[in-house]
Design a protein around this motif. Structure first.
Motif, mmCIF file in Angstrom:
data_model
loop_
_atom_site.group_PDB
_atom_site.id
_atom_site.type_symbol
_atom_site.label_atom_id
_atom_site.label_comp_id
_atom_site.label_asym_id
_atom_site.label_seq_id
_atom_site.Cartn_x
_atom_site.Cartn_y
_atom_site.Cartn_z
ATOM 1 N N PRO A 47 -24.259 -21.177 -17.620
ATOM 2 C CA PRO A 47 -23.359 -22.245 -17.150
ATOM 3 C C PRO A 47 -23.071 -23.289 -18.232
ATOM 4 C CG PRO A 47 -25.008 -21.740 -15.482
ATOM 5 C CD PRO A 47 -25.400 -20.967 -16.708
ATOM 6 N N ALA A 48 -24.087 -23.634 -19.039
ATOM 7 C CA ALA A 48 -23.872 -24.648 -20.081
ATOM 8 C C ALA A 48 -22.885 -24.138 -21.136
ATOM 9 C CB ALA A 48 -25.201 -25.023 -20.739
ATOM 10 N N VAL A 49 -23.018 -22.863 -21.503
ATOM 11 C CA VAL A 49 -22.119 -22.293 -22.515
ATOM 12 C C VAL A 49 -20.698 -22.190 -21.963
ATOM 13 C CG1 VAL A 49 -21.621 -20.256 -23.921
ATOM 14 C CG2 VAL A 49 -23.982 -21.024 -23.640
ATOM 15 N N LEU A 50 -20.598 -21.789 -20.698
ATOM 16 C CA LEU A 50 -19.278 -21.682 -20.077
ATOM 17 C C LEU A 50 -18.600 -23.054 -20.018
ATOM 18 C CD1 LEU A 50 -17.745 -19.549 -17.659
ATOM 19 C CD2 LEU A 50 -18.135 -21.727 -16.591
ATOM 20 N N SER A 51 -19.341 -24.063 -19.569
ATOM 21 C CA SER A 51 -18.752 -25.402 -19.467
ATOM 22 C C SER A 51 -18.340 -25.909 -20.843
ATOM 23 C CB SER A 51 -19.746 -26.393 -18.850
ATOM 24 O OG SER A 51 -20.038 -26.001 -17.533
ATOM 25 N N PHE A 52 -19.229 -25.747 -21.825
ATOM 26 C CA PHE A 52 -18.916 -26.178 -23.192
ATOM 27 C C PHE A 52 -17.622 -25.518 -23.691
ATOM 28 C CE2 PHE A 52 -19.287 -24.172 -27.433
ATOM 29 C CZ PHE A 52 -18.948 -25.269 -28.228
ATOM 30 N N SER A 53 -17.553 -24.193 -23.549
ATOM 31 C CA SER A 53 -16.418 -23.450 -24.117
ATOM 32 C C SER A 53 -15.108 -23.821 -23.437
ATOM 33 C CB SER A 53 -16.644 -21.948 -23.956
ATOM 34 O OG SER A 53 -17.910 -21.575 -24.434
ATOM 35 N N THR A 54 -15.128 -23.870 -22.112
ATOM 36 C CA THR A 54 -13.859 -24.064 -21.402
ATOM 37 C C THR A 54 -13.416 -25.537 -21.401
ATOM 38 O OG1 THR A 54 -15.061 -24.217 -19.305
ATOM 39 C CG2 THR A 54 -14.191 -22.062 -19.912
ATOM 40 N N GLN A 55 -14.372 -26.452 -21.651
ATOM 41 C CA GLN A 55 -13.993 -27.870 -21.707
ATOM 42 C C GLN A 55 -13.587 -28.297 -23.125
ATOM 43 O OE1 GLN A 55 -13.699 -29.663 -18.916
ATOM 44 N NE2 GLN A 55 -14.463 -27.896 -17.788
ATOM 45 N N ARG A 56 -14.253 -27.737 -24.140
ATOM 46 C CA ARG A 56 -14.012 -28.235 -25.508
ATOM 47 C C ARG A 56 -12.907 -27.483 -26.233
ATOM 48 N NH1 ARG A 56 -18.764 -30.887 -27.423
ATOM 49 N NH2 ARG A 56 -19.897 -31.554 -25.578
ATOM 50 N N VAL A 57 -12.807 -26.170 -26.001
ATOM 51 C CA VAL A 57 -11.897 -25.373 -26.845
ATOM 52 C C VAL A 57 -10.410 -25.692 -26.592
ATOM 53 C CG1 VAL A 57 -11.161 -23.029 -27.453
ATOM 54 C CG2 VAL A 57 -13.601 -23.554 -27.230
ATOM 55 N N PRO A 58 -9.948 -25.727 -25.326
ATOM 56 C CA PRO A 58 -8.498 -25.980 -25.158
ATOM 57 C C PRO A 58 -8.002 -27.277 -25.806
ATOM 58 C CG PRO A 58 -9.417 -25.071 -23.143
ATOM 59 C CD PRO A 58 -10.582 -25.381 -24.045
ATOM 60 N N PRO A 59 -8.683 -28.436 -25.600
ATOM 61 C CA PRO A 59 -8.186 -29.640 -26.282
ATOM 62 C C PRO A 59 -8.284 -29.541 -27.803
ATOM 63 C CG PRO A 59 -10.172 -30.151 -24.976
ATOM 64 C CD PRO A 59 -9.791 -28.748 -24.660
ATOM 65 N N ALA A 60 -9.296 -28.823 -28.312
ATOM 66 C CA ALA A 60 -9.410 -28.672 -29.772
ATOM 67 C C ALA A 60 -8.227 -27.873 -30.321
ATOM 68 C CB ALA A 60 -10.729 -27.989 -30.126
ATOM 69 N N VAL A 61 -7.809 -26.842 -29.577
ATOM 70 C CA VAL A 61 -6.648 -26.044 -30.012
ATOM 71 C C VAL A 61 -5.392 -26.910 -30.009
ATOM 72 C CG1 VAL A 61 -5.121 -24.144 -29.316
ATOM 73 C CG2 VAL A 61 -7.601 -23.807 -29.341
ATOM 74 N N GLU A 62 -5.214 -27.701 -28.956
ATOM 75 C CA GLU A 62 -4.043 -28.593 -28.873
ATOM 76 C C GLU A 62 -4.055 -29.597 -30.036
ATOM 77 O OE1 GLU A 62 -1.645 -28.234 -26.735
ATOM 78 O OE2 GLU A 62 -2.406 -27.482 -24.803
ATOM 79 N N LYS A 63 -5.241 -30.114 -30.334
ATOM 80 C CA LYS A 63 -5.367 -31.107 -31.410
ATOM 81 C C LYS A 63 -4.997 -30.495 -32.759
ATOM 82 C CE LYS A 63 -9.526 -32.356 -32.897
ATOM 83 N NZ LYS A 63 -10.862 -32.951 -33.064
ATOM 84 N N LEU A 64 -5.454 -29.268 -32.993
ATOM 85 C CA LEU A 64 -5.163 -28.599 -34.265
ATOM 86 C C LEU A 64 -3.665 -28.296 -34.393
ATOM 87 C CD1 LEU A 64 -6.070 -27.209 -36.897
ATOM 88 C CD2 LEU A 64 -6.645 -25.183 -35.547
ATOM 89 N N LEU A 65 -3.047 -27.838 -33.312
ATOM 90 C CA LEU A 65 -1.604 -27.553 -33.328
ATOM 91 C C LEU A 65 -0.825 -28.829 -33.654
ATOM 92 C CD1 LEU A 65 -1.380 -25.263 -30.155
ATOM 93 C CD2 LEU A 65 -0.732 -24.562 -32.477
ATOM 94 N N ALA A 66 -1.219 -29.943 -33.025
ATOM 95 C CA ALA A 66 -0.513 -31.216 -33.266
ATOM 96 C C ALA A 66 -0.692 -31.657 -34.714
ATOM 97 C CB ALA A 66 -1.039 -32.284 -32.302
ATOM 98 N N TYR A 67 -1.922 -31.499 -35.225
ATOM 99 C CA TYR A 67 -2.201 -31.899 -36.615
ATOM 100 C C TYR A 67 -1.346 -31.096 -37.597
ATOM 101 C CZ TYR A 67 -4.791 -32.091 -41.038
ATOM 102 O OH TYR A 67 -5.134 -32.200 -42.359
ATOM 103 N N ALA A 68 -1.226 -29.785 -37.344
ATOM 104 C CA ALA A 68 -0.468 -28.913 -38.247
ATOM 105 C C ALA A 68 1.030 -28.975 -37.958
ATOM 106 C CB ALA A 68 -0.963 -27.479 -38.104
ATOM 107 N N ASN A 69 1.391 -29.720 -36.903
ATOM 108 C CA ASN A 69 2.795 -29.816 -36.478
ATOM 109 C C ASN A 69 3.393 -28.435 -36.206
ATOM 110 O OD1 ASN A 69 5.074 -31.238 -35.764
ATOM 111 N ND2 ASN A 69 5.924 -31.243 -37.843
ATOM 112 N N VAL A 70 2.631 -27.633 -35.491
ATOM 113 C CA VAL A 70 3.047 -26.268 -35.149
ATOM 114 C C VAL A 70 3.125 -26.167 -33.623
ATOM 115 C CG1 VAL A 70 2.316 -23.835 -35.159
ATOM 116 C CG2 VAL A 70 2.054 -25.225 -37.224
ATOM 117 N N ALA A 71 4.241 -25.633 -33.107
ATOM 118 C CA ALA A 71 4.363 -25.433 -31.658
ATOM 119 C C ALA A 71 3.683 -24.119 -31.274
ATOM 120 C CB ALA A 71 5.835 -25.381 -31.262
ATOM 121 N N LYS A 72 3.214 -24.051 -30.014
ATOM 122 C CA LYS A 72 2.558 -22.811 -29.564
ATOM 123 C C LYS A 72 3.473 -21.599 -29.758
ATOM 124 C CE LYS A 72 -0.341 -24.931 -26.066
ATOM 125 N NZ LYS A 72 -0.340 -25.389 -24.690
#
Lengths: 346, 75
Positions: free
Chosen positions: A228-253
């Motif tokens: 449960p801890a790994v699942l919560s970590f992965s599903t809570q942290r990864v999506p916003p990190a991906v969005e943050k990286l896309l915004a930083y690189a100025n790349v649309a999905k």
């Protein structure tokens, strides 16, 4: 640091090697748990895994991958300036496996070689470390070997693989964008608690201490994973990190050809994909056939699913690794004309 | 406001039990045929994707009945 950009680093190629032995999660288990296995496979999405024979180490797979990649690239061994190994299954606790591989690969003694202790998140970190050495000057060509020997017959998740990636200096290469993060407060979520200096192996660890719901006894010297801890970590942290990286690189999905995620399990990967609103066609998966290959899972997926597409034309990839540490990192790379030998079995 | 009946339907779907299971809000989790680690992970995912609510394994440990799980949704 978190967000950063590297310039003048070209992704030259990648090769992946897996052991020949295929384990079926549905059939290669005790008869009394076979009934539950269909439900398990349906939910974790992992049907087949690769398992090393006793004698084979991660480094043996990585060596085969590196040899194949050097051959495909026609790189001379004396031109390789750096060899970085990202693994948590070294040949020995010490010395570093990278240094042993410098000799086995016949690389020059002027090669800088060292290990990095990262698991499932490790691939983007490895690209960043080797890429930084290249961008700084000095290292012109380098190899990054990533993977683990982490499969056990009775554990339905993990699978073995070794991979090699080649990076080189190229003044005309497109920038690489990174987002690298760590949260040591979660170090117990995935841990091999015994065998280090904090708690060395003693006779008290040589007996099993816990029986699981499948009547399987576990030892303290095995990897412990808080699901449960790994699942919560992965599903809570990864999506916003991906969005943050896309915004930083100025790349649309829409401008990313493929999103390559660490292959954890279907529940985690599908939750991340749905939260990011990504179509399945642009999120290749190797969970069913290769399971969770730890840090190798991004190269395994690139090689096994899209190596032909990646070898032709220009492709933009978003890579995302996450797991033990806790640690999570992403990279946006543009590939063109890179060498991608087909999947190797050894 | 989420209806409890609809929630229980989603809860049972997520747990993906091998045999069909009838449950009410008063059903004790331990009486379910496969209230195992897989079912718990599936319920955490259900809360996240269906209801936009992050719950943890620790939250689930406090629940005794299916109704207790429902109440983790809060307002």
């Amino acid at each position: 640091m978190s967000l950063s950009t590297l310039s003048h680093v070209r992704f030259a190629g990648m090769a992946t090697c897996v052991p020949r032995r295929i384990i079926s999660n549905l059939e290669d288990c005790r008869p009394q748990i076979r009934g539950d296995r269909a439900r398990l496979v349906r939910n974790i999405g992992i049907e087949f895994r690769r398992l090393c024979p006793e004698w084979q180490c991660f480094s043996d797979l990585a060596l085969v991958a590196a040899e194949a990649l050097l051959e495909k690239l026609q790189w001379r061994r004396e031109d390789v300036d750096a060899l970085i190994v990202v693994t948590q299954s070294p040949d020995y606790l010490i010395p570093a496996t990278a240094i042993i591989l410098q000799d086995r690969l016949g690389l020059s003694q002027a090669t800088v070689a060292f290990d990095v202790n990262l698991g499932c998140s490790g691939y983007p970190f490895g690209i960043n470390i080797l890429g930084s050495m290249i961008a700084a000057g000095g290292v012109r060509k380098g190899l990054l070997l990533v993977g683990d020997r982490c499969a056990r017959l009775e554990d339905p998740i993990f699978s073995d693989a070794g991979t090699a990636t080649a990076l080189e200096f190229d003044a005309a290469a497109p920038p690489m964008y990174f987002d690298l993060n760590s949260d040591g407060s979660g170090y117990r979520a995935i841990i091999l608690p015994i065998g280090g200096h904090r708690e060395p192996v003693g006779v008290q660890h040589l007996l099993p201490w816990r029986e699981d719901e499948n009547d399987h006894w576990h030892y303290k010297t095995e990897l412990q994973l808080d699901g449960p801890a790994v699942l919560s970590f992965s599903t809570q942290r990864v999506p916003p990190a991906v969005e943050k990286l896309l915004a930083y690189a100025n790349v649309a999905k829409e401008d990313v050809d493929y999103f390559i995620f660490h292959q954890a399990n279907r529940m985690i990967n599908e939750t991340i994909r749905k939260k990011l609103g990504l179509p399945e066609a642009r999120v290749p998966s190797t969970l069913r056939d290769f399971g969770n290959t730890s840090g190798a899972s991004l190269p395994v997926t690139m090689t096994a699913r899209i190596h032909a597409e990646l070898a032709e034309g220009k492709k933009r990839l978003l890579l995302s690794g996450f797991g033990i540490g806790l640690s999570w990192g992403g990279a946006i790379l543009e590939l063109e004309g890179a060498a991608f030998p087909a999947l190797i079995e050894a | 406001m989420v209806a409890v009946d609809r929630f229980i339907e989603n809860f049972l779907d997520a747990c993906d039990f091998e045999e069909p299971v009838e449950a009410t809000a008063d059903t004790e989790l331990q009486s379910l045929p496969q209230w195992d680690s897989l079912a718990k992970l599936a319920v955490i995912v259900l809360f996240d994707t269906e209801y936009g609510k992050a719950i943890t394994g620790e939250d689930l440990k406090t629940a005794v009945t299916v109704g207790d799980v429902f109440r983790l949704l809060g307002d």
